[in-house]
Scaffold this motif. Structure first.
Motif, PDB file in Angstrom:
ATOM      1  N   VAL A  65       2.288   7.372  -6.545  1.00 51.92           N
ATOM      2  CA  VAL A  65       0.784   8.553  -7.014  1.00 51.92           C
ATOM      3  C   VAL A  65       1.185   9.883  -6.462  1.00 51.92           C
ATOM      4  O   VAL A  65       1.493  10.412  -7.244  1.00 51.92           O
ATOM      5  CB  VAL A  65      -0.209   7.842  -6.434  1.00 51.92           C
ATOM      6  N   VAL A  66       1.954   9.818  -5.115  1.00 55.42           N
ATOM      7  CA  VAL A  66       2.010  11.126  -4.964  1.00 55.42           C
ATOM      8  C   VAL A  66       3.779  11.316  -5.110  1.00 55.42           C
ATOM      9  O   VAL A  66       3.768  12.682  -6.151  1.00 55.42           O
ATOM     10  CB  VAL A  66       2.788  10.791  -3.255  1.00 55.42           C
ATOM     11  N   GLY A  67       4.671  10.556  -6.207  1.00 51.99           N
ATOM     12  CA  GLY A  67       5.977  11.061  -6.742  1.00 51.99           C
ATOM     13  C   GLY A  67       5.030  11.238  -8.308  1.00 51.99           C
ATOM     14  O   GLY A  67       5.893  12.790  -8.833  1.00 51.99           O
ATOM     15  N   LEU A  68       4.261  10.393  -9.038  1.00 50.88           N
ATOM     16  CA  LEU A  68       3.551  11.306 -10.163  1.00 50.88           C
ATOM     17  C   LEU A  68       3.296  13.016 -10.117  1.00 50.88           C
ATOM     18  O   LEU A  68       3.168  13.364 -10.818  1.00 50.88           O
ATOM     19  CB  LEU A  68       2.869  10.219 -10.306  1.00 50.88           C
ATOM     20  N   LEU A  69       1.891  12.692  -9.365  1.00 49.25           N
ATOM     21  CA  LEU A  69       1.522  13.791  -8.841  1.00 49.25           C
ATOM     22  C   LEU A  69       3.127  14.804  -7.876  1.00 49.25           C
ATOM     23  O   LEU A  69       2.546  15.905  -9.261  1.00 49.25           O
ATOM     24  CB  LEU A  69       0.637  13.983  -7.420  1.00 49.25           C
ATOM     25  N   GLY A  70       3.376  15.133  -7.663  1.00 51.08           N
ATOM     26  CA  GLY A  70       4.801  15.309  -7.466  1.00 51.08           C
ATOM     27  C   GLY A  70       5.158  15.906  -8.881  1.00 51.08           C
ATOM     28  O   GLY A  70       6.435  17.090  -8.884  1.00 51.08           O
TER      29      GLY A  70
ATOM     30  N   LEU B 188      10.180  14.547  -2.512  1.00 53.91           N
ATOM     31  CA  LEU B 188      10.908  14.190  -1.422  1.00 53.91           C
ATOM     32  C   LEU B 188       9.926  12.972  -0.543  1.00 53.91           C
ATOM     33  O   LEU B 188      10.165  12.589   0.397  1.00 53.91           O
ATOM     34  CB  LEU B 188      11.075  15.386  -0.588  1.00 53.91           C
ATOM     35  N   LEU B 189       8.292  13.442  -0.526  1.00 54.35           N
ATOM     36  CA  LEU B 189       7.473  12.806   0.622  1.00 54.35           C
ATOM     37  C   LEU B 189       7.481  11.592   0.053  1.00 54.35           C
ATOM     38  O   LEU B 189       7.181  10.274   0.217  1.00 54.35           O
ATOM     39  CB  LEU B 189       6.090  13.095   1.119  1.00 54.35           C
ATOM     40  N   ALA B 190       7.442  11.307  -1.103  1.00 57.96           N
ATOM     41  CA  ALA B 190       6.997  10.121  -2.163  1.00 57.96           C
ATOM     42  C   ALA B 190       8.722   9.097  -2.164  1.00 57.96           C
ATOM     43  O   ALA B 190       8.210   8.086  -1.763  1.00 57.96           O
ATOM     44  CB  ALA B 190       7.134  10.286  -3.847  1.00 57.96           C
ATOM     45  N   ARG B 191       9.875   9.783  -2.020  1.00 53.08           N
ATOM     46  CA  ARG B 191      10.896   9.319  -1.469  1.00 53.08           C
ATOM     47  C   ARG B 191      10.904   8.648  -0.011  1.00 53.08           C
ATOM     48  O   ARG B 191      11.203   7.209  -0.438  1.00 53.08           O
ATOM     49  CB  ARG B 191      11.744   9.807  -1.791  1.00 53.08           C
ATOM     50  N   LYS B 192      10.732   9.416   1.052  1.00 52.43           N
ATOM     51  CA  LYS B 192      10.518   9.010   2.025  1.00 52.43           C
ATOM     52  C   LYS B 192       8.904   8.047   2.417  1.00 52.43           C
ATOM     53  O   LYS B 192       9.884   6.641   2.777  1.00 52.43           O
ATOM     54  CB  LYS B 192      10.239  10.081   2.705  1.00 52.43           C
ATOM     55  N   LEU B 193       8.652   7.611   1.223  1.00 54.71           N
ATOM     56  CA  LEU B 193       6.961   7.040   1.417  1.00 54.71           C
ATOM     57  C   LEU B 193       7.635   5.747   0.581  1.00 54.71           C
ATOM     58  O   LEU B 193       7.488   4.243   1.265  1.00 54.71           O
ATOM     59  CB  LEU B 193       6.092   7.243   1.017  1.00 54.71           C
TER      60      LEU B 193
ATOM     61  N   VAL C 239       0.537  -1.219   0.063  1.00 55.54           N
ATOM     62  CA  VAL C 239      -0.353   0.001  -0.310  1.00 55.54           C
ATOM     63  C   VAL C 239       1.016   1.195   0.069  1.00 55.54           C
ATOM     64  O   VAL C 239       0.089   1.763  -0.967  1.00 55.54           O
ATOM     65  CB  VAL C 239      -1.254   0.122   1.189  1.00 55.54           C
ATOM     66  N   LEU C 240       2.374   1.271   0.793  1.00 55.59           N
ATOM     67  CA  LEU C 240       3.118   2.556   0.906  1.00 55.59           C
ATOM     68  C   LEU C 240       3.876   2.522  -0.550  1.00 55.59           C
ATOM     69  O   LEU C 240       3.800   3.197  -0.827  1.00 55.59           O
ATOM     70  CB  LEU C 240       3.887   2.470   1.989  1.00 55.59           C
TER      71      LEU C 240
END
Length: 121
Positions: free
Chosen positions: A18-23, A41-46, A11-12
Motif C-alpha cells: 500500500v505504501v509503495g502504491l501511494l509512493g 524507500l519506506l515500502a522497500r524497507k518494509l 501484515v508488513l
C-alpha cells in the motif's frame, strides 16, 4: 511463534504494498515527488523486513550465528583446559611459555656495554 512471525510478515507485506502504491502515485506528479520517493524507500524497507521475518535466524544473521557457535566452542575448550590444569595442579600462567619468552626477550633488549676500544688511524 512461527505462526505469529508469518502473520506479522503478511501484515508488513500488505502495508509495504500500500505504501509503495501511494509512493508511486505521488511520484507521478512533479510537485509531490519529494513525498513519493521517501515513501517508495519506506515500502522497500518494509518489504525487506517482511521477507526477513519469514527466514530462520541462521539465514538472516549468518555471521552472528557462526560467531555464537564459535564462541560457545571456544568457551567450552577454555573450560575443559581449566579443568585439566586444575587436576594437574598447575595454573594457566605456569603452563604457558610466556614467562620464559619474556625473560629471553628482556635479555635481547638489554643494551650491551661496549667500550670504545682502540681507535685505528
Amino acid at each position: 511463534m512461527k505462526l505469529l512471525r508469518w502473520l506479522a510478515a503478511g501484515v508488513l507485506w500488505i502495508l509495504a504494498g500500500v505504501v509503495g502504491l501511494l509512493g508511486a502515485l505521488l511520484s507521478v506528479t512533479i510537485v509531490l515527488l519529494p513525498l513519493g520517493i521517501p515513501l517508495l524507500l519506506l515500502a522497500r524497507k518494509l518489504g525487506a523486513l517482511a521477507g526477513g521475518l519469514l527466514l530462520p535466524r541462521a539465514v538472516r544473521h549468518p555471521v552472528k550465528e557462526l560467531s555464537s557457535k564459535t564462541g560457545d566452542a571456544a568457551a567450552s575448550a577454555r573450560k575443559e583446559t581449566r579443568g585439566l590444569l586444575k587436576k594437574s595442579g598447575k595454573s594457566v600462567t605456569d603452563a604457558s611459555p610466556a614467562k620464559e619468552l619474556s625473560k629471553k626477550a628482556k635479555k635481547k633488549l638489554k643494551p650491551k656495554k661496549k667500550g670504545l676500544g682502540r681507535l685505528t688511524s
